[in-house]
Design an enzyme around this catalytic site. Structure first.
Site, mmCIF file in Angstrom:
data_model
loop_
_atom_site.group_PDB
_atom_site.id
_atom_site.type_symbol
_atom_site.label_atom_id
_atom_site.label_comp_id
_atom_site.label_asym_id
_atom_site.label_seq_id
_atom_site.Cartn_x
_atom_site.Cartn_y
_atom_site.Cartn_z
ATOM 1 N N HIS A 84 0.851 -1.185 0.000
ATOM 2 C CA HIS A 84 0.000 0.000 0.000
ATOM 3 C C HIS A 84 0.886 1.234 0.000
ATOM 4 O O HIS A 84 1.922 1.266 0.636
ATOM 5 C CB HIS A 84 -0.899 0.013 1.243
ATOM 6 C CG HIS A 84 -1.888 1.133 1.212
ATOM 7 N ND1 HIS A 84 -3.090 1.021 0.565
ATOM 8 C CD2 HIS A 84 -1.836 2.384 1.717
ATOM 9 C CE1 HIS A 84 -3.746 2.165 0.681
ATOM 10 N NE2 HIS A 84 -3.008 3.006 1.372
ATOM 11 N N ASP A 163 -14.432 3.786 7.492
ATOM 12 C CA ASP A 163 -13.368 4.570 6.867
ATOM 13 C C ASP A 163 -13.876 5.299 5.635
ATOM 14 O O ASP A 163 -13.525 6.446 5.384
ATOM 15 C CB ASP A 163 -12.179 3.684 6.483
ATOM 16 C CG ASP A 163 -11.110 4.501 5.775
ATOM 17 O OD1 ASP A 163 -10.515 5.380 6.438
ATOM 18 O OD2 ASP A 163 -10.881 4.308 4.574
ATOM 19 N N ARG A 170 -13.394 13.735 6.195
ATOM 20 C CA ARG A 170 -12.092 14.363 6.435
ATOM 21 C C ARG A 170 -11.646 15.170 5.219
ATOM 22 O O ARG A 170 -11.049 16.229 5.347
ATOM 23 C CB ARG A 170 -11.047 13.286 6.765
ATOM 24 C CG ARG A 170 -11.220 12.682 8.142
ATOM 25 C CD ARG A 170 -10.366 11.423 8.294
ATOM 26 N NE ARG A 170 -8.977 11.663 7.995
ATOM 27 C CZ ARG A 170 -8.137 10.738 7.519
ATOM 28 N NH1 ARG A 170 -8.530 9.492 7.321
ATOM 29 N NH2 ARG A 170 -6.891 11.036 7.253
ATOM 30 N N SER A 185 -6.735 4.658 9.123
ATOM 31 C CA SER A 185 -7.470 4.492 7.876
ATOM 32 C C SER A 185 -6.790 3.433 6.998
ATOM 33 O O SER A 185 -7.427 2.506 6.496
ATOM 34 C CB SER A 185 -7.520 5.850 7.147
ATOM 35 O OG SER A 185 -7.890 5.712 5.814
ATOM 36 N N LYS A 189 -7.934 -0.964 6.635
ATOM 37 C CA LYS A 189 -8.271 -1.580 5.351
ATOM 38 C C LYS A 189 -7.356 -2.763 5.043
ATOM 39 O O LYS A 189 -7.794 -3.786 4.509
ATOM 40 C CB LYS A 189 -8.198 -0.527 4.236
ATOM 41 C CG LYS A 189 -9.392 0.434 4.294
ATOM 42 C CD LYS A 189 -9.308 1.522 3.262
ATOM 43 C CE LYS A 189 -8.296 2.572 3.646
ATOM 44 N NZ LYS A 189 -8.357 3.820 2.927
HETATM 45 N N1 URA Z 1 -4.854 6.868 2.385
HETATM 46 C C1 URA Z 1 -5.874 6.322 3.080
HETATM 47 O O1 URA Z 1 -6.370 5.257 2.750
HETATM 48 N N2 URA Z 1 -6.338 6.987 4.175
HETATM 49 C C2 URA Z 1 -5.819 8.160 4.579
HETATM 50 O O2 URA Z 1 -6.276 8.700 5.564
HETATM 51 C C3 URA Z 1 -4.772 8.727 3.833
HETATM 52 C C4 URA Z 1 -4.306 8.048 2.735
#
Ligand code: URA
Length: 432
Positions: A84, A163, A170, A185, A189
């Site tokens: 990621h 999220d 946000r 966040s 995931k």
């Molecule tokens: N990527 C994400 O998935 N969440 C965030 O808060 C920032 C970047």
């Protein structure tokens, strides 16, 4: 029962909140029982007061429990690795890493997001391939990972729904770039998606959430800790995002560049990042090899064409045409020329990203449509030298007017000086 207003006040006053109260707040919000404005105020209080490690873990855990979780490992009978990126300009790493790692015998099943900002996210980039579908059922997703070794799909709505809702909030309340919120966040995931081991690419610099190495290291350490608490192995690469990654910024241009990289013809900085990430993923996998051997195998898969073979099978499996000639092309291509001789001392990532956004490569609001054909190719990068009038970059535009604007913006993103040419490493640090 918590009273959200009181929780916000306590956070605002710098109190540490207990896990069960954070959990109630997040789950109540996900169920629609607590309004947006209270979560917005809560996030702003977190901006000023931060979160302790225990609070950050409680937040992450609640986010995971807001939806379903996947056990990809059980479905595949293999250890599952995932990567990621915290996001940056020209970041198409997943699209090149996936086929190479899969060609080395490690299955990759990845759920990705869309982008709001300069350019699209991984899904938007993939959708520039004619016919490519990112909407697979969970069964088809798992079936494809088993058969082809690789599937990249949209995140299902029931995976970490808290999220999805919170990130949208946000995004419009000035509360994106807050370390514990970013860490929870991302990690919620990854953990809910079933990864056993995760390589995190934490971007640092002008085009990243984290502007300094110190902040990026702190984010990396927080994510590492969250992963370990959930029993996952995590390696964080801290990589340069002071200039765009590779040459291409813009959806179909990035797909073409990712494909070039899979066949060994990518730009040096992007190729280095891709091979490094592949080596680390292979070392974390169940192949039982170290990073050096991972690197050797990744290079071999690129060199012998097996990674390109997986790339083509993967794109076809998701309904797309893997021929680069099939990618949409912008009708207008304009050069950006060096106004003097010299070396590039700065190439602003955000400035190039914003120029791509104005061309139509990204979204300003969630409803915006993306023009997959437009974008920018930065042929000359930091530390490289040029002669007066050399082509620094190319703008791909839908018309002359938007193209001319982008040429001026890209030119302004380049700063030429008289320093001797030098290399800028892509990998700045590793936290593991
Ligand atoms: N990527 C994400 O998935 N969440 C965030 O808060 C920032 C970047």
């Amino acid at each position: 029962m918590i009273r959200p207003a009181e929780l916000i006040e306590r956070k605002r006053n710098g109190e540490e909140l207990p896990a069960d109260e954070i959990s109630e707040l997040i789950l109540g919000y996900a169920r629609g029982e607590i309004p947006d404005y209270q979560l917005a105020a809560f996030c702003m209080a977190v901006y000023f007061r931060g979160m302790t490690p225990a609070e950050t873990y409680a937040l992450t855990d609640a986010m995971i429990r807001s939806g379903r979780t996947l056990d990809l490992g059980a479905a595949l009978g293999r250890k599952v690795v995932d990567k990621h990126s915290t996001g940056g300009v020209g970041d198409k790493t997943t699209i090149a890493v996936g086929p190479i790692v899969a060609a080395c015998g490690v299955p990759v099943g990845k759920m990705s997001g869309r982008g709001l900002g300069h350019t699209g996210g991984t899904l938007d980039k993939l959708e520039s391939i004619p016919g490519f579908s990112v909407d697979l059922s969970v069964d088809d997703f798992i079936g494809q990972v088993k058969e082809v070794g690789l599937a990249i799909v949209g995140q299902t709505d029931d995976l970490v729904p808290a999220d999805k809702k919170l990130y949208g909030l946000r995004d419009v309340t000035g509360t994106v770039d807050i370390l514990p919120l970013i860490a929870s966040s991302i990690m919620s995931k990854k953990i809910a998606g079933g990864a056993d081991a995760i390589v995190l690419d934490v971007k640092v610099g002008d085009g990243a959430f984290m502007k300094t190495l110190e902040d990026a290291r702190a984010l990396a350490e927080t994510m590492l800790e969250l992963g370990e608490q959930a029993g996952r192995e995590v390696v964080c690469l801290l990589t340069d995002m002071d200039q765009p990654l590779g040459a291409a910024v813009g959806n179909s241009l990035e797909i073409a560049e990712a494909r070039d990289t899979v066949r060994g013809e990518g730009p040096p900085d992007f190729t280095e990042l891709v091979l490094d990430a592949c080596a680390r993923l292979l070392a974390l996998s169940d192949l039982g090899i170290d990073e050096d051997e991972g690197r050797r195998r990744a290079e071999a898969a690129v060199g012998d064409g097996s990674a390109l073979g997986v790339y083509e099978r993967w794109i076809r499996a998701q309904g797309g045409d893997p021929d680069p000639e099939a990618l949409p092309r912008a009708p207008v291509v304009l050069p950006v020329r060096a106004p003097r001789a010299g070396s590039v001392v700065r190439l602003g990532a955000i400035a190039v990203g914003m120029a791509a956004l104005h061309l139509g490569a990204g979204r300003r609001t969630k409803e915006d449509a993306i023009d997959h054909s437009v974008g920018i190719l930065c042929h000359v990068k930091r530390g490289e030298s040029v002669a007066d009038g050399d082509v620094l970059a190319e703008v791909h535009a839908r018309d002359e007017a938007s193209g001319d604007e982008a040429v001026a913006a890209v030119l302004a993103a380049y700063e030429l000086g008289d320093e001797p040419p030098r290399e800028h490493p892509i990998l700045l640090d590793v936290v593991s």
